[in-house]
Design a protein around this motif. Structure first.
Motif, PDB file in Angstrom:
ATOM      1  N   ALA A 124      -8.861  25.553  16.844  1.00 47.79           N
ATOM      2  CA  ALA A 124      -8.057  26.076  15.742  1.00 47.79           C
ATOM      3  C   ALA A 124      -6.582  26.146  16.093  1.00 47.79           C
ATOM      4  CB  ALA A 124      -8.563  27.451  15.326  1.00 47.79           C
ATOM      5  N   GLN A 125      -6.272  25.871  17.345  1.00 48.35           N
ATOM      6  CA  GLN A 125      -4.864  25.907  17.730  1.00 48.35           C
ATOM      7  C   GLN A 125      -4.317  24.504  17.845  1.00 48.35           C
ATOM      8  OE1 GLN A 125      -3.874  28.381  21.012  1.00 48.35           O
ATOM      9  NE2 GLN A 125      -1.788  27.615  21.153  1.00 48.35           N
ATOM     10  N   ILE A 126      -3.284  24.228  17.083  1.00 48.49           N
ATOM     11  CA  ILE A 126      -2.678  22.914  17.125  1.00 48.49           C
ATOM     12  C   ILE A 126      -1.234  23.089  17.543  1.00 48.49           C
ATOM     13  CG2 ILE A 126      -1.902  20.955  15.739  1.00 48.49           C
ATOM     14  CD1 ILE A 126      -4.397  21.419  14.010  1.00 48.49           C
ATOM     15  N   GLY A 127      -0.825  22.352  18.536  1.00 48.09           N
ATOM     16  CA  GLY A 127       0.555  22.467  18.974  1.00 48.09           C
ATOM     17  C   GLY A 127       0.839  23.859  19.490  1.00 48.09           C
ATOM     18  N   GLU A 128       2.019  24.367  19.149  1.00 49.98           N
ATOM     19  CA  GLU A 128       2.453  25.613  19.749  1.00 49.98           C
ATOM     20  C   GLU A 128       1.827  26.840  19.087  1.00 49.98           C
ATOM     21  OE1 GLU A 128       6.514  27.777  21.250  1.00 49.98           O
ATOM     22  OE2 GLU A 128       6.653  25.961  20.041  1.00 49.98           O
ATOM     23  N   TYR A 129       1.570  26.736  17.772  1.00 48.79           N
ATOM     24  CA  TYR A 129       1.104  27.922  17.044  1.00 48.79           C
ATOM     25  C   TYR A 129      -0.359  27.814  16.674  1.00 48.79           C
ATOM     26  CZ  TYR A 129       6.054  28.890  16.577  1.00 48.79           C
ATOM     27  OH  TYR A 129       7.359  29.134  16.840  1.00 48.79           O
ATOM     28  N   PRO A 130      -1.074  28.915  16.765  1.00 51.11           N
ATOM     29  CA  PRO A 130      -2.448  28.908  16.277  1.00 51.11           C
ATOM     30  C   PRO A 130      -2.448  28.787  14.752  1.00 51.11           C
ATOM     31  CG  PRO A 130      -1.813  31.136  16.927  1.00 51.11           C
ATOM     32  CD  PRO A 130      -0.674  30.232  17.288  1.00 51.11           C
ATOM     33  N   ARG A 131      -3.528  28.257  14.219  1.00 56.12           N
ATOM     34  CA  ARG A 131      -3.584  28.008  12.783  1.00 56.12           C
ATOM     35  C   ARG A 131      -4.151  29.186  12.008  1.00 56.12           C
ATOM     36  NH1 ARG A 131      -6.606  22.738  12.323  1.00 56.12           N
ATOM     37  NH2 ARG A 131      -8.409  24.070  11.961  1.00 56.12           N
ATOM     38  N   TRP A 132      -4.818  30.120  12.728  1.00 55.76           N
ATOM     39  CA  TRP A 132      -5.527  31.154  11.974  1.00 55.76           C
ATOM     40  C   TRP A 132      -4.654  32.077  11.150  1.00 55.76           C
ATOM     41  CZ3 TRP A 132      -4.446  36.095  13.607  1.00 55.76           C
ATOM     42  CH2 TRP A 132      -4.041  36.261  14.940  1.00 55.76           C
ATOM     43  N   VAL A 180     -13.550  47.734   4.580  1.00 58.27           N
ATOM     44  CA  VAL A 180     -13.954  46.754   5.590  1.00 58.27           C
ATOM     45  C   VAL A 180     -12.766  46.409   6.481  1.00 58.27           C
ATOM     46  CG1 VAL A 180     -15.118  44.548   5.970  1.00 58.27           C
ATOM     47  CG2 VAL A 180     -15.402  45.725   3.783  1.00 58.27           C
ATOM     48  N   ALA A 181     -13.019  46.385   7.778  1.00 57.39           N
ATOM     49  CA  ALA A 181     -11.985  45.971   8.729  1.00 57.39           C
ATOM     50  C   ALA A 181     -12.471  44.757   9.506  1.00 57.39           C
ATOM     51  CB  ALA A 181     -11.670  47.111   9.697  1.00 57.39           C
ATOM     52  N   VAL A 182     -11.596  43.796   9.656  1.00 56.57           N
ATOM     53  CA  VAL A 182     -11.856  42.673  10.557  1.00 56.57           C
ATOM     54  C   VAL A 182     -11.056  42.948  11.819  1.00 56.57           C
ATOM     55  CG1 VAL A 182     -11.558  40.197  10.928  1.00 56.57           C
ATOM     56  CG2 VAL A 182     -12.158  41.062   8.642  1.00 56.57           C
ATOM     57  N   SER A 183     -11.744  43.034  12.958  1.00 54.05           N
ATOM     58  CA  SER A 183     -11.003  43.237  14.207  1.00 54.05           C
ATOM     59  C   SER A 183     -10.972  41.921  14.974  1.00 54.05           C
ATOM     60  CB  SER A 183     -11.615  44.365  15.037  1.00 54.05           C
ATOM     61  OG  SER A 183     -12.884  44.010  15.526  1.00 54.05           O
ATOM     62  N   ILE A 184      -9.765  41.447  15.211  1.00 52.30           N
ATOM     63  CA  ILE A 184      -9.580  40.152  15.874  1.00 52.30           C
ATOM     64  C   ILE A 184      -9.356  40.391  17.363  1.00 52.30           C
ATOM     65  CG2 ILE A 184      -8.179  38.063  15.984  1.00 52.30           C
ATOM     66  CD1 ILE A 184      -7.394  38.568  13.063  1.00 52.30           C
ATOM     67  N   SER A 185     -10.254  39.862  18.154  1.00 55.77           N
ATOM     68  CA  SER A 185     -10.211  40.112  19.601  1.00 55.77           C
ATOM     69  C   SER A 185      -8.929  39.592  20.240  1.00 55.77           C
ATOM     70  CB  SER A 185     -11.413  39.448  20.272  1.00 55.77           C
ATOM     71  OG  SER A 185     -11.257  39.505  21.677  1.00 55.77           O
ATOM     72  N   GLN A 186      -8.521  40.308  21.247  1.00 52.08           N
ATOM     73  CA  GLN A 186      -7.392  39.907  22.084  1.00 52.08           C
ATOM     74  C   GLN A 186      -7.670  38.545  22.730  1.00 52.08           C
ATOM     75  OE1 GLN A 186      -6.570  43.264  24.529  1.00 52.08           O
ATOM     76  NE2 GLN A 186      -4.526  42.601  25.090  1.00 52.08           N
ATOM     77  N   ARG A 187      -8.925  38.230  22.835  1.00 47.00           N
ATOM     78  CA  ARG A 187      -9.331  36.960  23.407  1.00 47.00           C
ATOM     79  C   ARG A 187      -8.813  35.791  22.563  1.00 47.00           C
ATOM     80  NH1 ARG A 187     -15.594  35.638  25.034  1.00 47.00           N
ATOM     81  NH2 ARG A 187     -15.110  33.905  26.405  1.00 47.00           N
ATOM     82  N   VAL A 188      -8.796  35.977  21.239  1.00 46.68           N
ATOM     83  CA  VAL A 188      -8.323  34.917  20.348  1.00 46.68           C
ATOM     84  C   VAL A 188      -6.815  34.940  20.190  1.00 46.68           C
ATOM     85  CG1 VAL A 188      -8.756  33.786  18.150  1.00 46.68           C
ATOM     86  CG2 VAL A 188     -10.245  35.651  18.882  1.00 46.68           C
ATOM     87  N   ILE A 189      -6.272  36.140  20.157  1.00 49.63           N
ATOM     88  CA  ILE A 189      -4.835  36.259  19.890  1.00 49.63           C
ATOM     89  C   ILE A 189      -4.062  35.549  20.990  1.00 49.63           C
ATOM     90  CG2 ILE A 189      -2.936  37.901  19.609  1.00 49.63           C
ATOM     91  CD1 ILE A 189      -5.176  39.842  18.497  1.00 49.63           C
ATOM     92  N   GLY A 190      -4.584  35.662  22.196  1.00 50.54           N
ATOM     93  CA  GLY A 190      -4.076  34.847  23.289  1.00 50.54           C
ATOM     94  C   GLY A 190      -2.708  35.269  23.772  1.00 50.54           C
ATOM     95  N   SER A 191      -2.271  34.621  24.829  1.00 50.10           N
ATOM     96  CA  SER A 191      -1.021  35.031  25.453  1.00 50.10           C
ATOM     97  C   SER A 191       0.200  34.445  24.752  1.00 50.10           C
ATOM     98  CB  SER A 191      -1.005  34.615  26.917  1.00 50.10           C
ATOM     99  OG  SER A 191      -1.261  33.229  27.000  1.00 50.10           O
ATOM    100  N   LYS A 192       0.007  33.352  24.050  1.00 53.95           N
ATOM    101  CA  LYS A 192       1.139  32.657  23.430  1.00 53.95           C
ATOM    102  C   LYS A 192       1.938  33.585  22.508  1.00 53.95           C
ATOM    103  CE  LYS A 192       2.789  28.613  23.540  1.00 53.95           C
ATOM    104  NZ  LYS A 192       2.672  27.706  24.647  1.00 53.95           N
ATOM    105  N   VAL A 193       1.197  34.338  21.721  1.00 47.14           N
ATOM    106  CA  VAL A 193       1.830  35.182  20.711  1.00 47.14           C
ATOM    107  C   VAL A 193       2.568  36.366  21.329  1.00 47.14           C
ATOM    108  CG1 VAL A 193       1.367  36.429  18.557  1.00 47.14           C
ATOM    109  CG2 VAL A 193      -0.068  34.500  19.212  1.00 47.14           C
ATOM    110  N   TRP A 194       2.169  36.714  22.533  1.00 38.14           N
ATOM    111  CA  TRP A 194       2.712  37.956  23.101  1.00 38.14           C
ATOM    112  C   TRP A 194       4.179  37.907  23.482  1.00 38.14           C
ATOM    113  CZ3 TRP A 194      -0.271  41.002  21.249  1.00 38.14           C
ATOM    114  CH2 TRP A 194      -1.640  41.054  21.478  1.00 38.14           C
ATOM    115  N   LYS A 195       4.651  36.714  23.904  1.00 43.50           N
ATOM    116  CA  LYS A 195       5.957  36.770  24.554  1.00 43.50           C
ATOM    117  C   LYS A 195       7.101  37.099  23.595  1.00 43.50           C
ATOM    118  CE  LYS A 195       6.396  31.939  24.748  1.00 43.50           C
ATOM    119  NZ  LYS A 195       6.405  30.626  25.285  1.00 43.50           N
TER     120      LYS A 195
END
Ligand code: TPP
Ligand code: MG
Lengths: 207, 178
Positions: free
Chosen positions: B5-13, B163-178
């Motif tokens: 689901a990740q293409i190039g620099e940004y994830p698509r989700w 209803v809550a959707v909780s998106i794991s830190q596993r998916v969010i990944g390190s890219k978004v953090w910086k």
């Protein structure tokens, strides 16, 4: 605390009756406790949504409603204690700047429902000053009958967001209970406002 | 991340969630920023039919969206896992009135967390929401996010549930953090 210790001497029931006298088809949200009894004493209506819990949330419910219904005037009437619990709403509302929202605090300077303990407004915290500083279109403190008359003349017509803190005496009144089942209050409010659309469309079905 | 689901620099989700929110006719988007929601917030802010409402605290969003539903509008609350803790008493309005509520939680304090202060609330999200009457759909794969949000929107707005959707830190990944 005796009633004379409030800096206000207006009678809350008379104030709320006067505030609501000119409401027309305006939508009303009240905060938990006394402001709900005050509105019920004026007369229960389907376009009244009484928040019996969620302390601090009344003004924000008013904002969500005002944004959803930009053609309708929305009035929130809540207590000083209830407003103090959600002060961030001043900032959030001011930024959204809904022209159709008025928020009025019935400020008796005490937590009336829980035994008349003084609130921060008793010690000088200025709610209208905070609303003005946040960026409300207008904000005032009402002390006298003539201040109240001026407020009532603009409450439903002036460009919002409007905030007013009405200083009332600490006198307590008979508790007038409106309906309290949340689902009932929600459904009748939506039916009165939205008619058949209240049932909800199935838009958004994924397939 | 090596996810499809990740293409190039940004994830698509985030784009996919945005599409789901459009389909679900969401018009009020309430948020306190989280890095994991940054792209979605941008997309919502740029959309003319959505009203983005920046909150000072997440509980404001719970009350806001109750008011929105009273007025016939649908909304979503975007929050970091820590913001869930700010919502608890306000959720009693949702439960008592059975207001529909859609929340998208980006998790911290969970997969590979480095900040110990995030762990207490992150680890409490599921139980706290469950105790407050909110159905939780956890998701930990990028290519399942859009479907999960769509299912949650259906449950919220058509079956009138919180209803809550909780998106794991596993998916969010390190890219978004910086
Ligand atoms: C989160 C939360 N904390 C405390 C209470 C207890 N409580 C119920 S009513 C109330 C006082 C409300 O005071 P105010 O809004 O000034 O109303 P009034 O003086 O008109 O009764 C309090 C503290 C509560 N219901 N919820
Ligand atoms: Mg009070």
């Amino acid at each position: 605390m005796s009633s004379s210790e409030s800096s206000g001497n207006l009678d809350r029931r008379e104030v709320v009756a006067q505030l609501l006298a000119g409401r027309g088809d305006a939508l009303l949200i009240t905060g938990l406790g006394s402001t709900t009894w005050d509105a019920a004493a004026v007369g229960d209506r389907e376009e009244n949504f009484y928040v019996w819990g969620g302390m601090g949330g009344a003004a924000m419910i008013g904002l969500g409603l005002a944004l959803a219904q930009p053609e309708r005037r929305v009035l929130v009437i809540t207590g000083d204690g209830e407003m103090l619990m959600g002060l961030g709403a001043f900032a959030t509302i001011a930024v959204q700047h809904p022209a159709n929202l008025s928020v009025v605090v019935i400020d008796n300077e005490v937590y009336g429902e829980t035994g008349m303990q003084p609130t921060h407004t008793h010690f000088g915290v200025d709610l209208a000053g905070m609303a003005a500083a946040a960026g409300f279109e207008s904000a005032c403190t009402v002390y006298t009958q003539s201040d109240l008359d001026t407020l009532c003349a603009s409450l439903y017509s002036t460009r919002g967001p409007l905030f007013a803190s009405v200083k009332v005496s600490g006198d307590r009144h008979e508790t007038v209970l409106p309906p309290r089942d949340g689902t009932y209050l929600k459904h009748r409010f939506r039916r009165a406002l939205l008619g058949d659309a209240e049932k909800g469309s199935l838009a958004g079905r994924t397939s | 991340m090596t996810d499809d689901a990740q293409i190039g620099e940004y994830p698509r989700w985030p784009e996919e969630i945005f599409g789901v929110l459009c389909d679900a006719e969401v018009t009020q988007v309430a948020y306190v920023p989280d890095a994991g929601h940054a792209r979605l917030i941008e997309l919502c802010q740029a959309n003319g039919s959505m009203r983005s409402v920046a909150l000072t605290t997440e509980e404001e969003g719970v009350a806001l969206l109750a008011g929105a539903w009273l007025g016939g509008a649908r909304g979503v609350l975007l929050t970091q896992s820590s913001g869930v803790g700010n919502c608890i008493n306000m959720l009693s309005i949702v439960q008592e009135c059975r207001f529909p509520l859609l929340v998208i939680v980006t998790m911290r304090g969970e997969w590979g967390e480095f900040n110990p202060w995030q762990v207490p609330m992150g680890q409490s999200v599921s139980d706290a929401l469950g105790n407050a009457g909110v159905i939780v759909h956890p998701v930990d794969a990028a290519d399942e996010i859009a479907d999960t949000v769509a299912a949650a929107a259906e449950l919220a707005f058509n079956a009138f549930r919180a209803v809550a959707v909780s998106i794991s830190q596993r998916v969010i990944g390190s890219k978004v953090w910086k």
